[in-house]
Design an enzyme around this catalytic site. Sequence first.
Site, PDB file in Angstrom:
ATOM      1  N   ASP A   1      12.979  58.483 105.432  1.00 51.16           N
ATOM      2  CA  ASP A   1      11.783  59.311 105.278  1.00 51.16           C
ATOM      3  C   ASP A   1      11.012  58.811 104.057  1.00 51.16           C
ATOM      4  O   ASP A   1      11.319  59.170 102.920  1.00 51.16           O
ATOM      5  CB  ASP A   1      12.179  60.783 105.109  1.00 51.16           C
ATOM      6  CG  ASP A   1      10.983  61.674 104.828  1.00 51.16           C
ATOM      7  OD1 ASP A   1       9.828  61.186 104.880  1.00 51.16           O
ATOM      8  OD2 ASP A   1      11.192  62.870 104.525  1.00 51.16           O
TER       9      ASP A   1
ATOM     10  N   GLU B   1      17.301  41.013  78.205  1.00 50.88           N
ATOM     11  CA  GLU B   1      18.271  41.635  77.298  1.00 50.88           C
ATOM     12  C   GLU B   1      17.976  43.133  77.257  1.00 50.88           C
ATOM     13  O   GLU B   1      17.184  43.602  76.448  1.00 50.88           O
ATOM     14  CB  GLU B   1      18.172  41.034  75.898  1.00 50.88           C
ATOM     15  CG  GLU B   1      18.418  39.534  75.844  1.00 50.88           C
ATOM     16  CD  GLU B   1      18.174  38.947  74.462  1.00 50.88           C
ATOM     17  OE1 GLU B   1      17.794  39.719  73.531  1.00 50.88           O
ATOM     18  OE2 GLU B   1      18.338  37.733  74.293  1.00 50.88           O
TER      19      GLU B   1
ATOM     20  N   GLU C   1      18.517  46.621  76.274  1.00 51.65           N
ATOM     21  CA  GLU C   1      19.225  47.470  75.312  1.00 51.65           C
ATOM     22  C   GLU C   1      19.299  48.904  75.832  1.00 51.65           C
ATOM     23  O   GLU C   1      18.457  49.322  76.637  1.00 51.65           O
ATOM     24  CB  GLU C   1      18.509  47.423  73.959  1.00 51.65           C
ATOM     25  CG  GLU C   1      18.483  46.017  73.359  1.00 51.65           C
ATOM     26  CD  GLU C   1      17.503  45.863  72.210  1.00 51.65           C
ATOM     27  OE1 GLU C   1      17.603  44.868  71.478  1.00 51.65           O
ATOM     28  OE2 GLU C   1      16.612  46.733  72.060  1.00 51.65           O
TER      29      GLU C   1
ATOM     30  N   GLU D   1      23.986  47.378  68.887  1.00 51.59           N
ATOM     31  CA  GLU D   1      22.637  47.025  68.472  1.00 51.59           C
ATOM     32  C   GLU D   1      22.277  47.719  67.156  1.00 51.59           C
ATOM     33  O   GLU D   1      23.081  48.407  66.558  1.00 51.59           O
ATOM     34  CB  GLU D   1      21.623  47.347  69.575  1.00 51.59           C
ATOM     35  CG  GLU D   1      21.112  46.115  70.336  1.00 51.59           C
ATOM     36  CD  GLU D   1      20.387  45.114  69.453  1.00 51.59           C
ATOM     37  OE1 GLU D   1      19.875  45.495  68.366  1.00 51.59           O
ATOM     38  OE2 GLU D   1      20.325  43.938  69.836  1.00 51.59           O
TER      39      GLU D   1
ATOM     40  N   GLU E   1      23.989  46.498  73.483  1.00 56.32           N
ATOM     41  CA  GLU E   1      23.393  45.436  74.288  1.00 56.32           C
ATOM     42  C   GLU E   1      24.498  44.660  74.982  1.00 56.32           C
ATOM     43  O   GLU E   1      25.525  44.337  74.373  1.00 56.32           O
ATOM     44  CB  GLU E   1      22.562  44.484  73.424  1.00 56.32           C
ATOM     45  CG  GLU E   1      21.873  43.380  74.209  1.00 56.32           C
ATOM     46  CD  GLU E   1      20.970  42.508  73.351  1.00 56.32           C
ATOM     47  OE1 GLU E   1      21.051  41.273  73.469  1.00 56.32           O
ATOM     48  OE2 GLU E   1      20.184  43.074  72.553  1.00 56.32           O
TER      49      GLU E   1
ATOM     50  N   HIS F   1      13.939  42.115  75.818  1.00 57.89           N
ATOM     51  CA  HIS F   1      13.386  40.782  75.620  1.00 57.89           C
ATOM     52  C   HIS F   1      13.665  39.945  76.863  1.00 57.89           C
ATOM     53  O   HIS F   1      14.802  39.858  77.324  1.00 57.89           O
ATOM     54  CB  HIS F   1      14.017  40.127  74.387  1.00 57.89           C
ATOM     55  CG  HIS F   1      13.965  40.999  73.165  1.00 57.89           C
ATOM     56  ND1 HIS F   1      14.937  40.977  72.184  1.00 57.89           N
ATOM     57  CD2 HIS F   1      13.072  41.941  72.779  1.00 57.89           C
ATOM     58  CE1 HIS F   1      14.641  41.857  71.244  1.00 57.89           C
ATOM     59  NE2 HIS F   1      13.511  42.448  71.586  1.00 57.89           N
TER      60      HIS F   1
ATOM     61  N   ARG G   1      11.124  36.570  65.229  1.00 62.01           N
ATOM     62  CA  ARG G   1      11.296  37.760  66.066  1.00 62.01           C
ATOM     63  C   ARG G   1      10.194  38.803  65.872  1.00 62.01           C
ATOM     64  O   ARG G   1      10.222  39.847  66.517  1.00 62.01           O
ATOM     65  CB  ARG G   1      12.673  38.372  65.804  1.00 62.01           C
ATOM     66  CG  ARG G   1      13.798  37.615  66.477  1.00 62.01           C
ATOM     67  CD  ARG G   1      15.165  38.165  66.108  1.00 62.01           C
ATOM     68  NE  ARG G   1      16.196  37.707  67.024  1.00 62.01           N
ATOM     69  CZ  ARG G   1      16.770  36.508  66.991  1.00 62.01           C
ATOM     70  NH1 ARG G   1      16.383  35.645  66.053  1.00 62.01           N
ATOM     71  NH2 ARG G   1      17.703  36.174  67.851  1.00 62.01           N
TER      72      ARG G   1
ATOM     73  N   GLU H   1      10.600  33.524  75.259  1.00 62.63           N
ATOM     74  CA  GLU H   1      11.121  34.898  75.254  1.00 62.63           C
ATOM     75  C   GLU H   1       9.968  35.854  74.979  1.00 62.63           C
ATOM     76  O   GLU H   1       9.381  35.832  73.894  1.00 62.63           O
ATOM     77  CB  GLU H   1      12.200  35.042  74.187  1.00 62.63           C
ATOM     78  CG  GLU H   1      12.737  36.458  74.026  1.00 62.63           C
ATOM     79  CD  GLU H   1      13.558  36.631  72.753  1.00 62.63           C
ATOM     80  OE1 GLU H   1      14.182  37.701  72.604  1.00 62.63           O
ATOM     81  OE2 GLU H   1      13.547  35.726  71.896  1.00 62.63           O
TER      82      GLU H   1
ATOM     83  N   ARG I   1       9.010  39.432  74.158  1.00 62.98           N
ATOM     84  CA  ARG I   1       9.800  40.470  73.516  1.00 62.98           C
ATOM     85  C   ARG I   1       9.215  41.880  73.657  1.00 62.98           C
ATOM     86  O   ARG I   1       9.830  42.854  73.232  1.00 62.98           O
ATOM     87  CB  ARG I   1       9.957  40.142  72.021  1.00 62.98           C
ATOM     88  CG  ARG I   1      10.706  38.851  71.786  1.00 62.98           C
ATOM     89  CD  ARG I   1      10.728  38.448  70.316  1.00 62.98           C
ATOM     90  NE  ARG I   1      11.345  39.439  69.451  1.00 62.98           N
ATOM     91  CZ  ARG I   1      12.658  39.604  69.297  1.00 62.98           C
ATOM     92  NH1 ARG I   1      13.509  38.844  69.985  1.00 62.98           N
ATOM     93  NH2 ARG I   1      13.126  40.517  68.467  1.00 62.98           N
TER      94      ARG I   1
END
Length: 470
Positions: free
Chosen positions: A51, A130, A132, A212, A220, A269, A339, A358, A360
């Site tokens: 449905d 990644e 978390e 973390e 993580e 990330h 970072r 990456e 982030r």
Amino acid sequence: MTPSDAVKFAEKNGALMVDLKFVDLPGIWQHTTVPIQQLKEESFQDGFGLDGSSIRGFQAINASDMLLIPDPASGRMDPFTKIPTVSFICNVIDPISRQPYSRDPRYIAQKAERYLKQSGLADVCYFGPEAEFFVFDDVRFDQSPNHSFFQLDSIEGRWNSGREELPNLGYKVNYKGGYFPCAPVDTLVDLRAEMVLALQSVGIYVETQHHEVATAGQCEIDMRFSPLVSMADQLLWFKYVVKNVARRNGKTATFMPKPIFGDNGSGMHCHQSLWKNEKPLFAGDKYAGLSETALFYIGGILKHAKAICALANPGTNSYRRLTPGFEAPVNLAYSARNRSAAVRIPMYSPSPKAKRIEFRTPDPSCNPYLAFAAMMLAGLDGIEKRIHPGEPLDKDIYALSAEELKEVPSVPGSLGEALTALRADHDFLLKGEVFTPDVLDTWIEFKQENEVDPVRLRPTPYEFALYYDC
């Protein structure tokens, strides 16, 4: 596995039930279960009824009949059911036209992979998210017209350092101090190990697990990279496993981006790279060992980042994490090792096979099929249009002056702003008919009516502290 292999797999493992999992538009797994006697080879073509009007973002009630078609290659034994159960991830199709359903997020991701190959630019896009998450010991929340509250607790929470616990043994994780203390400060070593074993039991390759940064059980667990659709499948298994292992240990896990005020939120990330003919395309002799192709891919990500946020940071709570001046990468710049930039180039290995970018900014509350597809399409748009990302920003962006930050664009400040950006910038998502106007309109309307407006209209408890005596 072929349909025949899938039926034999279920028989070999003594399955008595068949669980049929599929994902709704917001990104939450749904399921229905049938007895094993209903699983035949033809089931993988004929499907099972659904449905669609009862599923968020799917059909209207006057066109509700849909079919679930199990993917035989997705067959796994469910590690949590008391009765032996084989689980399949399903695609959704229209029972009359027998065509894939345009709002099925998994189909959208499959179209994205098809478009990548048709473009000739690459034949596979690898993703390594990644995701978390927090593990709490207690969560309570409620709201009505005249009251609203939430309350979280964790034995690790720094706020419990003075609590009468008969006895309180100390070792509480300090605020922003959860990366990487050993036990007894890290109380979740065995729980994460149990999660890893459960993930491995459903075929997921785990690379590492750790506590973390935040207090109160932030964790993580990292999976090895995989192609786009495969990784989206795995991420939904990942969330299912994490939540159920926590529950059977008397705890609760959440992928909500910002459940705690004043400490780090949970991001996701997303490592990504393009390959063609089994050769990596992101390694080269440009900045940080990147190829020109990789730089253009970054250029596409940064150009379309605000629109991507509407899919990769899809909740109002996402923007409690994406706040300038705090830990989340809100500044749309790129850099090696840094970072504080939205796009980072990891420098762990000199191998060309390890070269990747990456992004982030995303968080784990997203629908991975939609978020991964949007990121890849943005990167491909950058390659096709040769969008250079400009000069890298190798400084600590958090330490830049206000004057310097003026030159660095940032992500939207709210879900409403992100949806506005998506309305204005979505042509890159329509390439190859990966996304359709109907899907994007439905997404924007659903988010506005069910999340943005309800949160905007309700008073919060903190507003009483600020304004009650005004």
